[in-house]
Structures are given as C-alpha cells and as structure tokens.
Design an enzyme around this catalytic site. Sequence first.
Site, PDB file in Angstrom:
ATOM      1  N   ASN A 209       0.724  -1.308   0.050  1.00 44.30           N
ATOM      2  CA  ASN A 209       0.163   0.069  -0.603  1.00 44.30           C
ATOM      3  C   ASN A 209       0.547   1.314  -0.141  1.00 44.30           C
ATOM      4  O   ASN A 209       2.110   0.939  -0.225  1.00 44.30           O
ATOM      5  CB  ASN A 209      -1.338  -0.276   0.728  1.00 44.30           C
ATOM      6  CG  ASN A 209      -0.224  -0.474   2.320  1.00 44.30           C
ATOM      7  OD1 ASN A 209       0.581   0.897   2.631  1.00 44.30           O
ATOM      8  ND2 ASN A 209      -0.112  -0.820   3.211  1.00 44.30           N
ATOM      9  N   ASP A 277      -3.696  -6.713   4.990  1.00 50.08           N
ATOM     10  CA  ASP A 277      -4.429  -7.227   5.660  1.00 50.08           C
ATOM     11  C   ASP A 277      -4.789  -8.650   4.374  1.00 50.08           C
ATOM     12  O   ASP A 277      -4.640  -9.664   5.545  1.00 50.08           O
ATOM     13  CB  ASP A 277      -6.016  -6.998   5.235  1.00 50.08           C
ATOM     14  CG  ASP A 277      -6.547  -5.485   6.499  1.00 50.08           C
ATOM     15  OD1 ASP A 277      -5.361  -5.112   7.511  1.00 50.08           O
ATOM     16  OD2 ASP A 277      -6.636  -3.966   5.833  1.00 50.08           O
ATOM     17  N   PRO A 304      -2.545 -12.265  10.275  1.00 52.23           N
ATOM     18  CA  PRO A 304      -2.571 -11.498  11.380  1.00 52.23           C
ATOM     19  C   PRO A 304      -2.758  -9.713  11.657  1.00 52.23           C
ATOM     20  O   PRO A 304      -2.624  -9.198  11.584  1.00 52.23           O
ATOM     21  CB  PRO A 304      -1.757 -12.115  12.969  1.00 52.23           C
ATOM     22  CG  PRO A 304      -0.728 -12.146  11.758  1.00 52.23           C
ATOM     23  CD  PRO A 304      -0.664 -12.064   9.471  1.00 52.23           C
ATOM     24  N   PHE A 324      -3.495   3.044  15.630  1.00 48.40           N
ATOM     25  CA  PHE A 324      -4.003   3.576  14.616  1.00 48.40           C
ATOM     26  C   PHE A 324      -5.366   3.443  13.804  1.00 48.40           C
ATOM     27  O   PHE A 324      -5.685   2.604  13.730  1.00 48.40           O
ATOM     28  CB  PHE A 324      -3.125   4.483  12.980  1.00 48.40           C
ATOM     29  CG  PHE A 324      -2.638   5.665  14.269  1.00 48.40           C
ATOM     30  CD1 PHE A 324      -2.517   7.128  13.270  1.00 48.40           C
ATOM     31  CD2 PHE A 324      -1.101   5.084  14.440  1.00 48.40           C
ATOM     32  CE1 PHE A 324      -1.806   7.920  13.991  1.00 48.40           C
ATOM     33  CE2 PHE A 324       0.184   6.275  15.141  1.00 48.40           C
ATOM     34  CZ  PHE A 324      -0.882   8.242  14.774  1.00 48.40           C
ATOM     35  N   LYS A 338     -13.272   0.428  16.766  1.00 52.93           N
ATOM     36  CA  LYS A 338     -12.435  -0.463  16.204  1.00 52.93           C
ATOM     37  C   LYS A 338     -11.701  -0.292  17.897  1.00 52.93           C
ATOM     38  O   LYS A 338     -10.700  -1.679  18.160  1.00 52.93           O
ATOM     39  CB  LYS A 338     -11.179   0.044  15.468  1.00 52.93           C
ATOM     40  CG  LYS A 338     -10.232   0.029  14.500  1.00 52.93           C
ATOM     41  CD  LYS A 338      -9.436   0.216  13.066  1.00 52.93           C
ATOM     42  CE  LYS A 338     -10.535   0.109  12.434  1.00 52.93           C
ATOM     43  NZ  LYS A 338      -9.958   0.887  11.123  1.00 52.93           N
TER      44      LYS A 338
END
Length: 405
Positions: A209, A277, A304, A324, A338
Amino acid sequence: MLRDRRILLIISGGIAAYKSLDLIRRLRERGAAVRCIMTVAAKHFVTPLSVASLSEDKVYDDLWSLTDESEIGHIRLSREADLVLAAPASADLIARMAAGLADDLATTALLASDKPILIAPTMNLMMWAHPATQSNLATLDARGVMRVGPGSGDLACGEVGSGRMAEPLEIVAAIEQVLTGAKRLVGRRALVTSGPTREPIDPVRYISNHSSGKQGHAIAAALATLGAETVLVSGPTQEPTPAGVKLVAVETAAEMLAACEAALPVDVAVMAAAVADWRIETAALHKLKKDGGRPPVLRLAENPDILSRIAQRSNDRPTLVIGFAAETNEVVENARIKLGRKHCDWILANDVSLGTGTFGGDRNTIHLVEAAGVEDWPVMTKREVAARLADRIAGSLGYPPLHPP
Ligand code: CTP
C-alpha cells in the site's frame, strides 16, 4: 535540578493559591530563584508576607509603583526570568492572557515576556468546560503557552471533576522538562510499527500500500527524544532511521508480528504501520509466467492483526497499546468500534480519504479516541502529532503532560 534558574511566578486568585506556597518551597529547594507577582484576587487567598518569606524576595503587585519601577521595571521582571509560570492560573487570568490585556502587573509581565510560559489552570469544572475557557485555552495553545494539569478530583467548590490545579511536584517536573529538557520517558521501553508491509506474490512481485512511514517514524523519534528505549519495527520506507531508535526492518505482516513479539516487554506500543490485511495464501517459489493469456488467480489469506494480538497478550501486555484507524468515512465512530474490537487503549483516528493528502503527505488531522471520550486535535504536521502523542504517553505513564508540546 533548577540551580540558578529564575522563575517568575504569577499567583492569581484561586483557592489553589495555597499550593503555590509549597510550590515556591519546592522550587527553592531545587536551587531556583523565585520572584513572585500576585494579583489583587490572589491576596484574598494567601498573604504577600507568606509569599515573600518563602521566596526570600519581595512580592511585586503594583503596575504603578514608582519604587518597583525604579528598582526593576515591569518589562525587566519577565525578561530577567528563564520561565514565566502562572500558578494558579484562574479562568479570569487565562481569559485576560488570551485577549492580550495588560491592565495589571501580572498580565503586563505575561504580555511583555519573551520566555517560555507555563500555566497551571484551576477553576470550577463548569468554568473549565465552558466554551469561552476552552476557546481561550486553544488560543494560548496556538501561541505556544504550555500547560500542566488541571487534574480531576474533589474541587474546593464541593464538586468533583476537572479543574484541580496540578500538584506542586508535577509543576516542578514540568518546569524541569521545559528548562532542562528532562527526558520524561527515561527508563521506559517503547515499540512502534511503521510503514507498509509487502506480501509476496512470487519472488519479484508483491502487494502493498501507499504508506510512507512518515508518521510512525516521527513517533519513534519523538519517544526516543523523551528518553524511551525505542524499537521501531518497520516495513520498507524511504524514511531515515531516527537517531537513538533501534530499527528492525521487516517485509511481511508475519515478520512484523514476530519482531513485535520479540521486542516485548515494553511500556507502550504504538502501531502506526499500514499492515496489509491480506497476503497471498501461497506465494509462488518461482516467478509466475504468462500462461497463454490466462491470468493467474491469486488466493488471499487474512494476515494476523498485530495491534490486536499485542493488546491481548496475557502476561506481557504493554501498559498502553495505541492503534491508528485510517478511515475514509464516519471517522470517529469507526475508530470507536475499532478501539473495542482491537482491545487497545487509544486509537488515533485519521481521515485518509483521497484529497486529504494524509497518505504520503506531511499533515494529519487526528482524533484521539479512548474509552473516556474523544479529543480532536487541530491539523498538524506528522512531527507535531508525534510530539503531542509522545507528550500524552509520558503523561499517561505517570508524568504531567504539557500542551502544546
Ligand atoms: N493493524 C495491525 N495489523 C493488521 C492490520 C492493522 O496491527 N493486520 C493495526 C494498524 O497498525 C493500525 C490499526 O490496526 O494501528 C488499524 O488499522 P486499519 O487499517 O485502520 O484497520 P483494519 O484492521 O484494517 O480495519 P478495517 O479494514 O476494517 O478498517
């Protein structure tokens, strides 16, 4: 130690002024010279005689005193100090500072100062929470006025909540930090993750990413600056390794998890990496070839969750686990979810929608979400976010936070 440091202490009106007497003693014990200005209101709470006796100096209180002006002058009063401290800083004094008033000796000295200014606010909790006070504090924050406290607990007015002046020793620690750069995280261990991960497709290709690692690296740098022994576990980035930080370079999420576990125990873990992910379930051992026009089908497996794993360690969970949340919509609400799902203590939520320039950019807009509530930070550079976070971490691990850093 504060030997030969000169503190100009401004005592404004508040019941906490009695603590200023102890504060003067503590400062004197450490070798500081303390010169005091009292407002008219302060004298309703403590006597100039007590202040003068403890500071071993005269008390200044009158902007119009010819004797005082001929001896030292109100401009020199603040210029000759290494730090100007307002303790207690009442709601009224804070408002007058924010407005830039100079209608008594205290406000004049504050306005004329070119030295670091630290305030120790104290007031009733409704006064503290009032938008007028909060807006005045934001103005002072923006001007670089530092703040220690207030704490919460029983207030003199009989109510319980925010508004108690910081304890004298907390104020002393804050002064030491400002004047001597005392490192508030010495003896603490920190773990920070940063950058993207790279998940191999085959020996030459990967999925990843756009994370630049700027924020994570800046956080590691800020924690190390405060003296924490800092391990930075990072995926590939262009960022230089910050001074005083131990870098563990990794590529995949699995490697990042292993490196994080190996770094335990730590007091604080900040997970700023943009971990992929998913990984390719089975990366090819040899370079994939074009196969007669039929593209390969890549099966993904979930990686994980490093943050969540570290936050759920039973024996060696860090005291503070911070994650974050990169969100593109419902930023705070998603961060709250989250926080619970990942069992961490704080989530720094940031908006990474296209157009905000967060990914790869230098600025970040943070909302600090914890179980107790949300703190909205103004737009800051990633380095400023890092410094403020390090300051909050030091505060949470037992030292008084200073705002702004
Ligand atoms: N994180 C992690 N390990 C993962 C995924 C995320 O440690 N495998 C951490 C990140 O470092 C960050 C936090 O989890 O501190 C949140 O990452 P984010 O990408 O916002 O959340 P996701 O877990 O990917 O959740 P979602 O995709 O539902 O937003």
